[in-house]
Design an enzyme around this catalytic site. Structure first.
Site, PDB file in Angstrom:
ATOM      1  N   SER D  46       0.989  -1.133  -0.075  1.00  0.00           N
ATOM      2  CA  SER D  46       0.052   0.058   0.184  1.00  0.00           C
ATOM      3  C   SER D  46       0.821   1.367   0.110  1.00  0.00           C
ATOM      4  O   SER D  46       1.697   1.425   0.815  1.00  0.00           O
ATOM      5  CB  SER D  46      -0.911   0.005   1.306  1.00  0.00           C
ATOM      6  OG  SER D  46      -2.095   1.158   1.221  1.00  0.00           O
ATOM      7  N   GLU D  47       0.753   1.948  -1.026  1.00  0.00           N
ATOM      8  CA  GLU D  47       1.860   3.308  -1.353  1.00  0.00           C
ATOM      9  C   GLU D  47       1.950   4.128  -0.015  1.00  0.00           C
ATOM     10  O   GLU D  47       2.877   5.105  -0.085  1.00  0.00           O
ATOM     11  CB  GLU D  47       1.451   3.753  -2.515  1.00  0.00           C
ATOM     12  CG  GLU D  47       0.322   4.541  -2.718  1.00  0.00           C
ATOM     13  CD  GLU D  47      -0.999   3.752  -3.449  1.00  0.00           C
ATOM     14  OE1 GLU D  47      -0.699   2.737  -3.236  1.00  0.00           O
ATOM     15  OE2 GLU D  47      -1.669   4.492  -4.157  1.00  0.00           O
TER      16      GLU D  47
END
Lengths: 232, 218, 232, 218
Positions: D46-47
């Site tokens: 998840s960035e």
């Protein structure tokens, strides 16, 4: 996705003559002792080594120099190694000395997918020879390219099977940077643990950067300058 | 009488201010740590990745994993932090270190410094020195005024390969405290009993001497 | 060297109209709630705010937008804020949308003393308009400048009196980057501890980057998307 | 019959391989996580700063400090790691993420993608999408084949502002699986009962159809 290797020989099996290696450590602190020993045994030659220092005569990268496995050394400081100096002055060894911060940041650039970075280190010195310079806000910077390396040999304190790593004290140094920077990252750890044993909040190198990991053995952890004080 | 290396360090310690983050190079600069005034909060940075460098460990407590940039075994202090080499030079490059003290082989009247290479003789490498001198706000050089053979280490132009240009702000030698001004070396203080003329004679560049020059107080 | 402040009002006392602020957080996660509340109370206007998002209508930077304290917003995603959209479409608010990785790396560049970085994000899009591009190894990159900000407002989990910080889980996000990037860094923490209580090996932001720190109060820590599952 | 969004996600899950690090965008891509084959080790990035994203928390365990890039409350897993946004996009930029799945408003036959802005109407921002599409090795777009008003979202040239150019490798829609080749869109699979002709008619660009096109197996 099994990143686990049995030992150093296993992990470095495909390092070939002529390749470029990054080796973590500062002086003899935090160096990949097991990987170096396995490389010495394997006898791989014509290597280009990127490492802050070149070990001492009888330890660290010094062991590889003694066997003439190194064609070119890229480092920031090499003052602790007589055999190194001999090979350098005799022309047997090619050496590129670069500023320590440049060395670190060229690793970071590779790990972060940045093709080049700007640094003021070396402006106006022979380090700048032939390099592109550029002025930002009145200050001059050199353009320095990200490193390209085939393998990184990294020493961590603890690592889990997903490849997450933590380092101890100043044995961290270049290790997490090189871990991000090479095509294949090989890690030796003092303590291999199960996934879940390391706190996700305190991982220094996330596992995505690590390709192979093994439990190291027989760490010597030699001290270069044993300095102590008396109890006050 | 010329200062010894401990007295040079002692004089440099007077440049410290409360709250300073300081990087001390190998040699005489390292000794400055011994003269931080009582009660003054000075944080030492070691460029291999430590802020808050403590004293040498008590015998038996040495840890191979905890060294300074001179490869000496050291300790941490309450408030210390450890980081990688990129962040270490990141904070140096972005000017967070208030004072850098380092040794030199030569310093020019423009503030150029040479301290990493003697062509054909010695090639140890620049380590972190080029990064430090390229970015530090305030750079003090600690060195002997002359080489062992008596040659001035303060010059109009450096003869050795440079470490950095126009960066040194002050020089503390065994003979004098010298500031680098836009017009060159300026004598600020002299070692006890050493005359301005003697310092002039041992400085191979113009030395500005204005008015009475006080003795170094140590 | 006393970095300790009594509270948010104390810590932000000298933030002036027209200055540039960085605000940590991703969505409402890890935002400097106390500093924002104090800024709203102070009424400082004409601010340029650099933050990944712009809060929601009634929380986070949304509170400052509602009071029209923000002249320009630099962010990567602003989709959760109706008042924001209204001000934007009416031309009251100047907005610069930039890729999230570019936002993060321009902070890193400032903290690491690099005047500019190269990134491929935005090549061939309107983000590249008017920007210098350069090809390295056959791939095109944009040159993006390091941010310049007067203040960074940062939220950490724990911090000590030397300014060393640790963050919890994904509330880390942009906080450690902005902490390094501004002229003056102001930090609010959920728990202020004595020097020596945090392990030097696991500090996310070293104290050298922190100028002011205070114990925050009354954290609301609002959740934007409360997603849950049933016990299996 | 056209696929629903769950079936689109299910089809995309077939592209996963053991050991893959995967970034899933908001919307349909998020659903792909529900169809990772049993026993296959896939790590979700998840960035906003997490590797090893776990499922939603059990009710009552939600933590405001632990969210994904869609701002949903989530959990970690054994082997997870947390990092800052610079490192997150660093690993994306250096190609460490094996597969990126994201939604789109338009995709061109050259692989251009538009998904962040409708001039004059909607300006939410690109978030991390521009970074992802500029660097990911393998990008799959998950979307409906046509807009709510029936317009093809597959085009010769995108009409909306681009997110990235020549980056999409494959598109999975409710009607078809389409590869982007050097010569344009190529039909690989079709939704059960949907003919190649129907897909052709709903694609506003040339669609290469070679031989028998198998149905999507889900």
């Amino acid at each position: 996705m099994n990143k686990l290797n049995k030992n150093a020989e296993d992990a470095i099996f495909d390092i070939e003559d002529g390749q470029t290696l990054m080796l973590g450590g500062f002086g003899l602190c935090g160096i990949p002792e097991n990987c170096i020993a396995a490389l010495v045994k394997k006898g791989t030659t014509n290597l280009t080594c990127i490492s802050n220092n070149a070990g001492v005569d009888d330890f660290g990268i010094g062991l590889m120099l003694k066997q003439k496995q190194v064609k070119k050394m890229i480092a920031s400081y090499v003052g602790e190694n007589a055999e190194f100096e001999r090979q350098l002055l005799s022309g047997e060894l090619e050496v590129e000395l670069i500023p320590q911060g440049t060395l670190a940041t060229r690793c970071l650039a590779a790990g972060y997918g940045m093709p080049a970075i700007f640094t003021p280190a070396g402006v106006g010195t022979e380090v700048a020879d032939g390099k592109e310079t550029r002025i930002f806000n009145g200050k001059e910077y050199l353009l320095e390219a990200a490193f390209e390396a085939d393998f990184a040999l990294v020493k961590a304190w603890k690592g889990d099977k997903s490849g997450n790593l933590i380092y101890k004290d100043t044995a961290r140094n270049f290790n997490p940077l090189m871990a991000m920077a090479a095509k294949i990252t090989i890690v030796e750890v003092e303590e291999l643990v199960e996934d879940g044993e390391l706190d996700p909040n305190f991982i220094h190198t996330p596992g995505v950067y690590v390709h192979r990991i093994f439990q190291g053995i027989n760490y010597e952890k030699r001290i270069e300058q044993r300095t102590v004080r008396k109890v006050d | 009488m010329a200062l010894n290396k401990f007295q040079i360090a002692q004089r440099i310690a007077k440049e410290l201010q409360d709250g300073f983050y300081v990087n001390l190079g190998i040699g005489i600069p390292t000794l400055v740590a011994n003269y931080i005034p009582e009660g003054m909060n000075v944080v030492l940075q070691s460029e291999n990745g430590l802020l808050g460098m403590g004293p040498f460990p008590i015998e038996g407590d040495e840890d191979a994993d905890l060294i300074n940039a001179g490869k000496q075994t050291i300790t941490t202090l309450p408030g210390s932090s450890i980081f990688d080499s990129a962040m270490s030079f990141g904070m140096i490059r972005s000017g967070k270190i208030n004072l850098t003290v380092l040794g030199a082989m030569e310093v020019s009247e423009k503030g150029d410094i040479a301290n990493w290479k003697i062509p054909g003789k010695m090639v140890k490498g620049m380590g972190g020195a080029m990064d430090l001198v390229a970015s530090a706000k305030n750079i003090i050089v600690a060195m002997m005024h002359t080489s062992p053979s008596g040659e001035s280490k303060l010059l109009e132009t450096c003869s050795l390969p440079l470490t950095g240009t126009r960066c040194v702000k002050k020089i503390v030698t065994d003979l004098a405290v010298i500031e680098i001004t836009l017009t060159g070396f300026k004598l600020i203080e002299r070692a006890p009993g050493v005359t301005a003329d003697e310092i002039k004679s041992k400085t191979k560049a113009n030395l500005i001497v204005e008015g009475n020059i006080p003795e170094i107080e140590i």
